[in-house]
Design an enzyme around this catalytic site. Structure first.
Site, PDB file in Angstrom:
ATOM      1  CG  ASP A 135      -0.288   0.003   2.549  1.00 42.46           C
ATOM      2  OD1 ASP A 135       0.968   0.035   2.589  1.00 42.46           O
ATOM      3  OD2 ASP A 135      -0.990  -0.022   3.575  1.00 42.46           O
ATOM      4  CD  GLU A 142      -0.236   0.613   6.961  1.00 45.37           C
ATOM      5  OE1 GLU A 142      -0.062   0.796   5.735  1.00 45.37           O
ATOM      6  OE2 GLU A 142      -0.364  -0.520   7.458  1.00 45.37           O
TER       7      GLU A 142
END
Ligand code: GLP
Length: 242
Positions: A135, A142
């Protein structure tokens, strides 16, 4: 600025990374930023082989790791503390006192974030090794992590926990939900950065890092602003940027 190296296979990827590592370790008091995951393991094997056969010493090397799971003790077989000792430190002559890994089992995790960032600010990392998540995460930053972030606690994405379940007997419920990680701003202070990515499942993240818009949707895209990043890829990971 990206210097992009596309190698034929994982062994050649690791050799390219090792060339840069070797010249950094040859300096007087090198400071290394280190990563876990599968991507740097080949590089670590080459560092160990070089130490064993050429006597390259790590006595004066200082290391800082990117991240650690929260909620498992250092003695856990999947802690990043254990990973780093098994895959690298136990096989070199680096003093234990020179090794820095955030504590994921501190009583006060906010205080631990502050303490780790303070330690980081005392040095300049000469060479930071990075992998990249599917990702686009680097460390455990993140998507959505602010570019100005320093060491912080991160809730892990479901995708990241799925990707890492292979280390936890394929049971996502065993993968910790949170981690402590160097922030994106902490990583950007390194003088030189290597990103290692292999395999088709990294092709989109690699594209986002290099060619995508600079956006917190792809945390690695912050590296577009760094003056010295070498991205070392195999053919599969490079598929979308060729
Ligand atoms: C993990 C780590 C990262 C690592 C990334 C890719 O979750 N926190 O530091 O770079 O994911 O891992 P791998 O190299 O195993 O694909």
């Amino acid at each position: 600025m990206f210097n992009i190296v596309i190698a034929d296979d994982y062994d050649m990827v690791s050799s390219e990374a090792f060339k840069i590592m070797r010249s950094t370790v040859a300096r007087d008091n090198p400071v290394l930023g280190l990563a876990t995951g599968s991507s740097p393991v080949g590089l670590y094997k080459k560092m160990i082989a070089d130490h064993n056969s050429n006597g390259t010493s790590y006595k004066n090397v200082v290391t800082f790791n990117l991240d650690e799971y929260i909620g498992i003790p250092r003695s856990h077989e999947q802690s990043y503390y254990t990973f780093m000792h098994e895959n690298l430190f136990d096989n070199l002559d680096i003093p234990e006192a020179s090794i820095h890994i955030p504590h994921g089992d501190a009583a006060d995790m906010e205080a631990e974030c502050g303490r780790y960032e303070e330690e980081l600010k005392k040095v300049t990392i000469d060479l930071q090794i990075l992998g990249i998540g599917t990702d686009g995460h680097i460390g455990f930053n993140e998507p959505g992590t602010p570019f100005e972030s320093e060491t912080h606690i991160m809730e892990l994405e479901e995708q990241t926990r799925k990707d890492n379940a292979r280390f936890f007997e394929d049971d996502i419920d065993e993968v910790p939900t949170h981690a402590i990680t160097m922030g994106l701003a902490s990583i950007m202070r390194a003088a030189k950065i290597i990103v290692i990515a292999t395999g088709a499942n990294k092709a989109n993240a690699v594209y986002g890092m290099i060619k995508g818009p600079k956006s917190t949707d792809c945390p690695a895209s912050i590296l577009q602003d760094h003056p010295d990043v070498t991205v070392i890829l195999d053919q599969e990971a490079a598929a979308r940027i060729k």
